[in-house]
Design an enzyme around this catalytic site. Structure first.
Site, PDB file in Angstrom:
ATOM      1  N   SER A 123     110.193 -19.288  56.592  1.00 38.23           N
ATOM      2  CA  SER A 123     110.171 -18.590  55.084  1.00 38.23           C
ATOM      3  C   SER A 123     108.384 -19.006  54.817  1.00 38.23           C
ATOM      4  CB  SER A 123     111.006 -19.187  54.097  1.00 38.23           C
ATOM      5  OG  SER A 123     111.070 -20.780  54.039  1.00 38.23           O
ATOM      6  N   LYS A 160     109.199 -24.611  49.257  1.00 40.05           N
ATOM      7  CA  LYS A 160     108.867 -23.271  48.598  1.00 40.05           C
ATOM      8  C   LYS A 160     107.623 -23.755  47.707  1.00 40.05           C
ATOM      9  CE  LYS A 160     111.970 -20.523  50.354  1.00 40.05           C
ATOM     10  NZ  LYS A 160     112.545 -21.592  51.235  1.00 40.05           N
TER      11      LYS A 160
END
Length: 206
Positions: A123, A160
């Site tokens: 990701s 993230k």
């Protein structure tokens, strides 16, 4: 060292865990709250007993004036701890989460690294954080918009890019195949475990 009572051992473990989790010792009031004492004065009496037994040092004049003496530090492992599976509700740096130690100088990163986390998934591939990499993490509890963080959402740990808008937090991937994780702080739990400060891949510095 003189033997500890069960309550003294419980307080000493609480101090060590709080330092590992937050980088600082608990206050007397925090000890009292967590262990069910009626007042901070009760916690103070136990701290004085621990100090007499050489388990801690008390620095007067500050609410967090508790220090572990150098001789009590565990030097059996050195280097940066690699954190594995994180149990729900447990501090990320709890000893049971440490898989092994890497002989890495924390000061090679800026700010200095406190632990390593193995990257799972792709990701964050667009900024060079790849599956299997070891992510160097600086332990903090707050983050600014745009920083890459290690965050715990409820009981899931993720890497993230952080963005906060009012009571909403968006955790953005660096891969167009992933949608942002939206966290509503009014009813969801979010903990910042640290900032990404570097990557180790196949033993190389990147």
């Amino acid at each position: 060292m003189r033997p500890l009572t069960p309550r003294q051992a419980e307080i000493l473990e609480l101090i060590k865990r709080n330092i590992a989790e937050t980088g600082m010792p608990p206050t007397r009031a925090e000890i009292a709250t967590r262990l069910g004492f009626k007042s901070a004065n009760a916690a103070e009496e136990h701290l004085k007993a621990l100090a007499k037994k050489g388990c801690i040092e008390i620095m007067p004049g500050t609410s967090r004036g508790i220090r572990l003496p150098v001789e009590e530090e565990d030097n059996s492992e050195t280097g940066l701890p690699l954190i594995g599976q994180v149990a729900a509700g447990e501090p990320i740096l709890a000893q049971e989460h440490v898989e092994q130690y890497y002989q890495v100088d924390p000061s090679m990163f800026h700010p200095s690294a406190d632990f390593l986390l193995r990257v799972k998934g792709d990701s964050m591939k667009n900024i060079g954080i790849l599956e299997g990499d070891l992510l160097a993490v600086h332990k903090v509890q707050q983050a600014r918009n745009g920083q890459v963080v290690v965050a715990r959402v409820d009981d899931d740990v993720t890497v993230k890019r952080f963005e906060k808008k009012g009571n909403l937090v968006y955790l953005h991937a660096e891969n167009e195949d992933y949608s942002p994780i939206k966290v509503d702080l009014s009813f969801q739990s979010l903990t910042i475990e640290g900032l990404a400060v570097g990557v180790i891949r196949n033993g190389d510095w990147l």
